[in-house]
Design an enzyme around this catalytic site. Sequence first.
Site, PDB file in Angstrom:
ATOM      1  N   TYR A  62       0.818  -1.212   0.000  1.00  0.00           N
ATOM      2  CA  TYR A  62       0.000   0.000   0.000  1.00  0.00           C
ATOM      3  C   TYR A  62       0.854   1.265   0.000  1.00  0.00           C
ATOM      4  O   TYR A  62       0.380   2.342  -0.339  1.00  0.00           O
ATOM      5  CB  TYR A  62      -0.916   0.030   1.233  1.00  0.00           C
ATOM      6  CG  TYR A  62      -2.010  -1.009   1.201  1.00  0.00           C
ATOM      7  CD1 TYR A  62      -1.757  -2.300   0.761  1.00  0.00           C
ATOM      8  CD2 TYR A  62      -3.287  -0.711   1.611  1.00  0.00           C
ATOM      9  CE1 TYR A  62      -2.737  -3.256   0.732  1.00  0.00           C
ATOM     10  CE2 TYR A  62      -4.288  -1.677   1.584  1.00  0.00           C
ATOM     11  CZ  TYR A  62      -4.001  -2.945   1.146  1.00  0.00           C
ATOM     12  OH  TYR A  62      -4.974  -3.896   1.119  1.00  0.00           O
ATOM     13  N   ASP A  99     -11.778  -9.179   5.910  1.00  0.00           N
ATOM     14  CA  ASP A  99     -13.101  -9.127   5.262  1.00  0.00           C
ATOM     15  C   ASP A  99     -13.713 -10.526   5.242  1.00  0.00           C
ATOM     16  O   ASP A  99     -14.913 -10.703   5.461  1.00  0.00           O
ATOM     17  CB  ASP A  99     -12.994  -8.592   3.827  1.00  0.00           C
ATOM     18  CG  ASP A  99     -13.133  -7.072   3.783  1.00  0.00           C
ATOM     19  OD1 ASP A  99     -12.852  -6.425   4.817  1.00  0.00           O
ATOM     20  OD2 ASP A  99     -13.512  -6.538   2.726  1.00  0.00           O
ATOM     21  N   ASP A 149      -5.723  -7.290   5.217  1.00  0.00           N
ATOM     22  CA  ASP A 149      -6.883  -6.592   4.668  1.00  0.00           C
ATOM     23  C   ASP A 149      -7.883  -7.612   4.101  1.00  0.00           C
ATOM     24  O   ASP A 149      -9.088  -7.560   4.370  1.00  0.00           O
ATOM     25  CB  ASP A 149      -6.390  -5.655   3.546  1.00  0.00           C
ATOM     26  CG  ASP A 149      -7.436  -4.623   3.161  1.00  0.00           C
ATOM     27  OD1 ASP A 149      -8.513  -4.591   3.795  1.00  0.00           O
ATOM     28  OD2 ASP A 149      -7.185  -3.852   2.218  1.00  0.00           O
ATOM     29  N   ASP A 151      -2.937 -18.382   1.478  1.00  0.00           N
ATOM     30  CA  ASP A 151      -4.036 -19.067   0.763  1.00  0.00           C
ATOM     31  C   ASP A 151      -4.614 -20.188   1.630  1.00  0.00           C
ATOM     32  O   ASP A 151      -5.841 -20.369   1.704  1.00  0.00           O
ATOM     33  CB  ASP A 151      -3.583 -19.585  -0.614  1.00  0.00           C
ATOM     34  CG  ASP A 151      -2.163 -20.128  -0.615  1.00  0.00           C
ATOM     35  OD1 ASP A 151      -1.432 -19.917   0.371  1.00  0.00           O
ATOM     36  OD2 ASP A 151      -1.777 -20.782  -1.601  1.00  0.00           O
ATOM     37  N   LYS A 175       3.438 -15.657   2.671  1.00  0.00           N
ATOM     38  CA  LYS A 175       3.431 -16.374   1.389  1.00  0.00           C
ATOM     39  C   LYS A 175       4.890 -16.729   1.107  1.00  0.00           C
ATOM     40  O   LYS A 175       5.477 -16.368   0.081  1.00  0.00           O
ATOM     41  CB  LYS A 175       2.814 -15.464   0.308  1.00  0.00           C
ATOM     42  CG  LYS A 175       2.542 -16.123  -1.021  1.00  0.00           C
ATOM     43  CD  LYS A 175       1.445 -17.161  -0.998  1.00  0.00           C
ATOM     44  CE  LYS A 175       1.312 -17.810  -2.361  1.00  0.00           C
ATOM     45  NZ  LYS A 175       0.518 -19.047  -2.345  1.00  0.00           N
TER      46      LYS A 175
END
Length: 369
Positions: free
Chosen positions: A142, A252, A248, A224, A192
């Site tokens: 970001y 959600d 992030d 994942d 990851k």
Amino acid sequence: MAFFNIALAPGDGIGPEVFEEALKVLHSIERLYSHEFSLKEVLVGGASIDETGVALTDEVLDTASTSNAVLFGAVGGPKWDDPSASVRPEQAILGLRKGLGLFANLRPVRVNPIMFEDSALKREVLEGTDLVVVRELTGGVYFGRPQKRWTNSRGRQAVDTVRYSEKEFERILRVGFELARSRRKKVTSVDKANILETSRLWREIATEISEDYPDVEVEHLLVDACAMHLIRRPADFDVIVTENLFGDILTDEASMLAGSMGMLPSASLGRRRKNGTGLGLYEPIHGTAPDIVGQGLANPLAMILSVALMLRYSLGLEKEAEAIEVAVEKVIADGYRTADIAGGVQSKVISTSQMGTLVDEKIELSQKE
Ligand code: NAD
């Protein structure tokens, strides 16, 4: 009596709607527990762009930095959605996080058993779910540079950059481990590492830091796999700690365990004092929900629960925070639901302001009991 300065940034869309309900609760806490809250409302996001030409003015950042806490609604909406615009509403939230040094985002997800029937997941899967996602907030893709677009003979190209330092990883991982110590003593470190160099550094540092916390169990998961386990075995998680982008997305997803984005509060924290308090920014995890704005459909509970987190983490008012959380649970237990969480047959569907008023009344009642 305690005195606190609080900056109020309702923002855009449903931000001001859910904010109004949070303020009902905040005023009641102030009165019932004899505190003094000096509240200063500021413009952020689209509302600020319309008025000043920028999403976050220096004055607002200054007000925020001299407050004990910032209560934030949400920013953005179709009116300011031009992707090529140099001034965008989300610059307000990114600027506040960066400007105030709020590097740790805590997102608690607790599933109230009364809401099992409202969830898209089965009761057996949800039972016992009580986790916190700790997300790094001021680094990663970001903020990494270069971030740009260009066109060459092969067509349109774009680049984003993930960059992290050892120090940034270490401080967020420590927040996760410390938090786990005050809970069920388990950390799930998410990365990851099979693909990304930044993730390999993350895992190395997570492993080193875990040696300082021998009492905390550590699990390493690829992001994942974590996304899959979150809906297969959510109750197994205690503290999930991860970098900005992964956090992030996972939060959600985790919000759906609690029934809706309208249920999840968040705290963004920086350096803490010895007593554990310090400046923080508190906001629901949802956005401005342009599809339901102005219809009384917005669930204000995430915003109200963000007030509870503010009382706990910035003002050190634990029993006041709990009073709000208990009031929310009681209203849910009574069967009241805003439309987004009204999956069950027993639900009594109510509006944004009715929900705020009911929570407020429960807080009043709890004082009289
Ligand atoms: P959103 O969170 O605004 O909405 C996603 C869906 O969830 C919508 O269907 C919405 O109606 C529903 N929803 C969200 N909050 C709800 C609530 N409290 N009660 C009931 N239903 C709720 O996400 P989006 O649609 O992707 O984004 C809309 C705008 O919000 C965009 O401009 C985006 O940039 C902005 N946004 C801002 C923030 C922030 O300020 N921190 C975060 C996310 C999105």
